[in-house]
Design an enzyme around this catalytic site. Sequence first.
Site, PDB file in Angstrom:
ATOM      1  N   ASP A 155     -11.760 -38.338  57.314  1.00  0.00           N
ATOM      2  CA  ASP A 155     -12.201 -38.137  58.686  1.00  0.00           C
ATOM      3  C   ASP A 155     -11.115 -37.441  59.506  1.00  0.00           C
ATOM      4  OD1 ASP A 155     -13.981 -38.320  60.830  1.00  0.00           O
ATOM      5  OD2 ASP A 155     -14.493 -40.405  60.388  1.00  0.00           O
ATOM      6  N   GLU A 187     -14.058 -33.566  57.142  1.00  0.00           N
ATOM      7  CA  GLU A 187     -14.716 -33.499  58.449  1.00  0.00           C
ATOM      8  C   GLU A 187     -14.001 -32.477  59.347  1.00  0.00           C
ATOM      9  OE1 GLU A 187     -16.675 -36.707  59.879  1.00  0.00           O
ATOM     10  OE2 GLU A 187     -17.237 -37.111  57.815  1.00  0.00           O
ATOM     11  N   TRP A 188     -13.227 -31.640  58.752  1.00  0.00           N
ATOM     12  CA  TRP A 188     -12.400 -30.654  59.445  1.00  0.00           C
ATOM     13  C   TRP A 188     -13.194 -29.808  60.443  1.00  0.00           C
ATOM     14  CZ3 TRP A 188      -9.414 -26.692  55.845  1.00  0.00           C
ATOM     15  CH2 TRP A 188      -8.840 -25.688  56.616  1.00  0.00           C
ATOM     16  N   PRO A 189     -14.281 -29.099  60.012  1.00  0.00           N
ATOM     17  CA  PRO A 189     -14.951 -28.239  61.000  1.00  0.00           C
ATOM     18  C   PRO A 189     -15.615 -29.023  62.122  1.00  0.00           C
ATOM     19  CG  PRO A 189     -16.154 -28.284  58.924  1.00  0.00           C
ATOM     20  CD  PRO A 189     -14.847 -28.952  58.665  1.00  0.00           C
ATOM     21  N   LEU A 190     -16.073 -30.240  61.851  1.00  0.00           N
ATOM     22  CA  LEU A 190     -16.675 -31.072  62.896  1.00  0.00           C
ATOM     23  C   LEU A 190     -15.755 -31.202  64.102  1.00  0.00           C
ATOM     24  CD1 LEU A 190     -18.575 -33.256  64.086  1.00  0.00           C
ATOM     25  CD2 LEU A 190     -17.475 -34.901  62.556  1.00  0.00           C
ATOM     26  N   TYR A 191     -14.488 -31.404  63.867  1.00  0.00           N
ATOM     27  CA  TYR A 191     -13.531 -31.605  64.959  1.00  0.00           C
ATOM     28  C   TYR A 191     -13.016 -30.287  65.543  1.00  0.00           C
ATOM     29  CZ  TYR A 191     -13.665 -36.525  63.744  1.00  0.00           C
ATOM     30  OH  TYR A 191     -14.097 -37.809  63.512  1.00  0.00           O
ATOM     31  N   ASP A 215     -22.568 -37.162  63.961  1.00  0.00           N
ATOM     32  CA  ASP A 215     -23.112 -38.169  63.057  1.00  0.00           C
ATOM     33  C   ASP A 215     -24.623 -38.276  63.210  1.00  0.00           C
ATOM     34  OD1 ASP A 215     -20.498 -38.695  62.405  1.00  0.00           O
ATOM     35  OD2 ASP A 215     -20.497 -40.764  63.126  1.00  0.00           O
TER      36      ASP A 215
END
Length: 427
Positions: A155, A187-191, A215
């Site tokens: 995450d 989850e790199w691109p999500l952030y 999510d």
Amino acid sequence: MLLLFILAFFTRQAKSLDNGLALKPIMGWLHWERFMCNIDCDTDPNICISERLYMQMADVMVKEGWKEAGYEYVCIDDCWSSLQRSAKGHLQADPKRFPGGIKKLTDYVHSKGLKLGIYGDVGTKTCAGYPGSLGYYDTDAQTFADWGVDLLKFDGCNMKWTLLEEGYVNMSRALNKTGQSILYSCEWPLYEWLFHQPNYTAIRETCNQWRNFADVYDSWSSVKSILDWTASHQDVIVPSAGPGGWNDPDMLVIGNFGLSHSQQESQMALWAIMAAPLLMSNDLRDMCPRSKKLLQNRHVIAINQDPLGRQGYHTAKVDSFDVWERPLSEGRLVVAVLNKQEIGSPRGFFLNTLPSWKICDPQCNITQVLPNYKELGIYNLQSKLVVVVNPSGTVLLMVTPMKGDMKFQPDIQWRDMSINDKQYTVL
């Protein structure tokens, strides 16, 4: 009025993470959406985050056909660890909820012929406040390898966004250095999307799968938001997907409480079109038979796992219908027609108005996969075929050309969707 997105289905893919894993989208079970961070095992012994939960899920996966259907990962999410590292600086499982430790749990899952996934965070703490891996990448990677885990979900909480790339790359290198085959779920691109467009070339070279958006929740509005985001960003994210690395739209919530049966079919169909990891988050011990049948549907799973490894696209929007299409091996095409209306009765959609209908020149065979499997027969360019779709439901179709190869041309000529001739076939 017809709005269509002109897209290249056969885009050259970027170089993938070279660890030999995730050559097809992975399949398995992940605890988060259904069980979240329930650590109260005194009050909720059957649904708290404990070794018992994962052992029972592994038992059911073998006993009730999930493993046979292709689901192989049993994945731990947040809240498994102690709040403090050991005296030597190692991550450790909560001793009350995981009395045997993660190595014992891994051995148990492996004895069932399944694989175990675990959770960590690139920053100082996980999203739920447990120890993160910043400053401990090599140590934690070796710990996971020593425990024998097969997947790491990593995450991105509690980390300065400008350091995300460095952190994810460093953990990827640390995992590879262990010599253990550990699938790397990022989850790199999500952030990063919160600040700028991520570098998907670097992401694909670093990770085996990656989350892009928020999510999933146990609701149709949540599933729709994921589909809408994917459609609006597909020109950026789809070219990066393929064997070795996949876009992850998050968990399947089929078999829970928030989706109707038609909406569950829509999620299953669209996750197959998107070549998404099929990670269920539900209670396999208490599953509606209809939901179980859908999740184990071998025809839909075969689409998801197709060896060509191309993610599909959202290709048409018209009259509250969305059309998604995905090219498959052997020149086949899979088409999903989603009725976005959430009121009224089932509505008809004319397939022969789509530019991709030219795959039926001179003839094609059409098979309906969802909502129920049936062979529809042989059609040609002049055939007027209508599929009837439930509100918020999806009809999933396999189209096989009778001869010749399917090729998508960029100079497609659009046509008006209105049909005055009533001589058509309604299915």
